[in-house]
Design a protein around this motif. Structure first.
Motif, PDB file in Angstrom:
ATOM      1  N   ARG A  96       0.818  -1.210   0.000  1.00 21.05           N
ATOM      2  CA  ARG A  96       0.000   0.000   0.000  1.00 21.05           C
ATOM      3  C   ARG A  96       0.854   1.263   0.000  1.00 21.05           C
ATOM      4  N   GLU A  97       2.118   1.140   0.370  1.00 23.33           N
ATOM      5  CA  GLU A  97       3.002   2.302   0.446  1.00 23.33           C
ATOM      6  C   GLU A  97       3.707   2.583  -0.877  1.00 23.33           C
ATOM      7  N   ILE A  98       3.535   1.713  -1.852  1.00 20.51           N
ATOM      8  CA  ILE A  98       4.202   1.885  -3.142  1.00 20.51           C
ATOM      9  C   ILE A  98       3.369   2.816  -4.018  1.00 20.51           C
ATOM     10  N   ASP A  99       4.003   3.822  -4.567  1.00 15.53           N
ATOM     11  CA  ASP A  99       3.301   4.780  -5.421  1.00 15.53           C
ATOM     12  C   ASP A  99       3.250   4.278  -6.862  1.00 15.53           C
ATOM     13  N   VAL A 106       4.282  -4.589  -9.657  1.00 16.95           N
ATOM     14  CA  VAL A 106       5.594  -5.261  -9.617  1.00 16.95           C
ATOM     15  C   VAL A 106       5.856  -5.778  -8.201  1.00 16.95           C
ATOM     16  N   GLY A 107       5.531  -4.952  -7.200  1.00 10.06           N
ATOM     17  CA  GLY A 107       5.683  -5.398  -5.818  1.00 10.06           C
ATOM     18  C   GLY A 107       4.796  -6.581  -5.507  1.00 10.06           C
ATOM     19  N   TYR A 108       3.583  -6.565  -6.022  1.00  8.29           N
ATOM     20  CA  TYR A 108       2.656  -7.691  -5.863  1.00  8.29           C
ATOM     21  C   TYR A 108       3.226  -8.946  -6.520  1.00  8.29           C
ATOM     22  N   ALA A 111       6.032 -10.313  -4.396  1.00  7.13           N
ATOM     23  CA  ALA A 111       5.534 -10.897  -3.152  1.00  7.13           C
ATOM     24  C   ALA A 111       4.921 -12.272  -3.405  1.00  7.13           C
ATOM     25  N   GLN A 112       4.186 -12.416  -4.499  1.00 10.79           N
ATOM     26  CA  GLN A 112       3.569 -13.704  -4.814  1.00 10.79           C
ATOM     27  C   GLN A 112       4.632 -14.742  -5.183  1.00 10.79           C
ATOM     28  N   VAL A 113       5.622 -14.345  -5.954  1.00 13.63           N
ATOM     29  CA  VAL A 113       6.686 -15.280  -6.323  1.00 13.63           C
ATOM     30  C   VAL A 113       7.426 -15.748  -5.072  1.00 13.63           C
ATOM     31  N   SER A 114       7.700 -14.833  -4.150  1.00 11.82           N
ATOM     32  CA  SER A 114       8.366 -15.204  -2.890  1.00 11.82           C
ATOM     33  C   SER A 114       7.524 -16.206  -2.108  1.00 11.82           C
ATOM     34  N   LEU A 115       6.213 -16.006  -2.121  1.00 13.39           N
ATOM     35  CA  LEU A 115       5.306 -16.933  -1.443  1.00 13.39           C
ATOM     36  C   LEU A 115       5.414 -18.327  -2.052  1.00 13.39           C
TER      37      LEU A 115
END
Length: 308
Positions: A96-99, A106-108, A111-115
């Motif tokens: 939520r802090e990414i503009d 990209v952050g999403y 995060a999903q790949v890391s999961l």
């Protein structure tokens, strides 16, 4: 959760995930819980894969008989659903802090790949439909929220999210598979790539596979570049180009894949402002429901530990 849930015959696994399933009336309540069962199953899957998970294996890990587990989780498919829900968790709040919609997606993606790399067995669970559990819905909500400030309508946003999550799952599958090869063979990623490149060099001939031969000889199989991330960035380029298209032009485009009941007013400024207010209220309501479920779980735990 909405009161209409009382009118829906929820599968038990889904009801357990939302915290609305009835607790077992008998059994070792103090020593056993759905959460402990799920945690034990996740530990087994993390160590040996989803195929190693069975009711008897989980019971043995907890020191109980399989029948005692069935009082809490009545079927293996329910257990697998709850395992996926627990392992997935909620999306990182840092998203939520990414503009910017692109940077947030990209952050999403990361995060999903890391999961998937933490719990690769999730990728082995067959897809049985859209997410209907709290955490899986929260991941989809986070991806949709990234597109809140874009001019895309709800149908288009969902289409973008499905495109992103599909590529994420495919990328996670590839990385998890190579990680498994590394564990099984002891080869490093670069050694695996060199072995594969050597096979292409030996087997692919110019007369039979001219295009693949040229690619192989150009060193694509030894390159340190990431073709999957390259592909993901090009996906986002396409979305960006579509967003930059004038709304009037988009309304005139062929969108027969989606029936949009509000297409005639989609560009109205006051209507979009009203939509944003509704979305904000819906997010606040979902947050309130999450807090309510957490308080309910804590209350149940306190009740379970009270002296009779």
């Amino acid at each position: 959760m909405d009161d209409t849930v009382d009118e829906i015959d929820l599968p038990r696994g889904v009801a357990l995930a939302w915290g609305v399933a009835a607790d077992p009336q008998r059994g070792p309540k103090r020593e056993m819980s759905v959460e402990k069962i799920v945690d034990a199953a996740v530990e087994i899957a993390d160590a040996d894969g989803i195929a190693a998970v069975s009711m008897s294996a989980v019971a043995g890990r907890l020191g109980y008989t399989p029948m005692s587990l069935y009082r809490y989780v009545s079927a293996k498919e329910d257990l697998v659903l709850l395992m996926s829900e627990a392992a997935s968790g909620l999306p990182p709040e840092s998203l939520r802090e990414i503009d910017g919609w692109r940077a947030r997606l990209v952050g999403y993606f990361d995060a999903q790949v890391s999961l998937y790399l933490r719990h690769p067995w999730i990728l082995d669970i067959p897809i049985s439909g859209s997410p209907t559990t709290p955490n899986s819905a929260a991941w989809m909500d986070a991806a949709l929220e990234a597109l809140d400030e874009t001019p895309l309508d709800e149908q288009e946003r969902m289409a973008v999210v499905l495109l992103v999550t599909g590529h994420t799952r495919w990328y996670g599958t590839i990385l998890a598979s190579y990680a498994r090869i590394t564990r099984d063979t002891g080869l490093s990623p670069s050694e695996i790539a060199e072995r594969e490149a050597g096979l292409y060099d030996a087997l692919i001939q110019a007369d039979d596979y001219p295009a693949l031969y040229r690619a192989s000889r150009a060193g694509v199989f030894r390159s340190r570049a990431d073709p999957f991330r390259f592909g993901f960035e090009r996906i986002l380029d396409g979305v960006a180009a579509y967003i930059d298209t004038a709304p009037a032009d988009r309304a005139a485009a062929d969108t027969t894949w989606a029936a949009d009941e509000t297409a005639d007013v989609a560009g109205d400024k006051k209507y979009r402002e009203a939509q944003k207010v509704v979305h904000a209220a819906e997010r606040a309501l979902r947050a309130a429901h999450r807090a309510e479920r957490q308080v309910l779980r804590e209350a149940r735990e306190r009740a379970a530990h009270r002296t009779p």
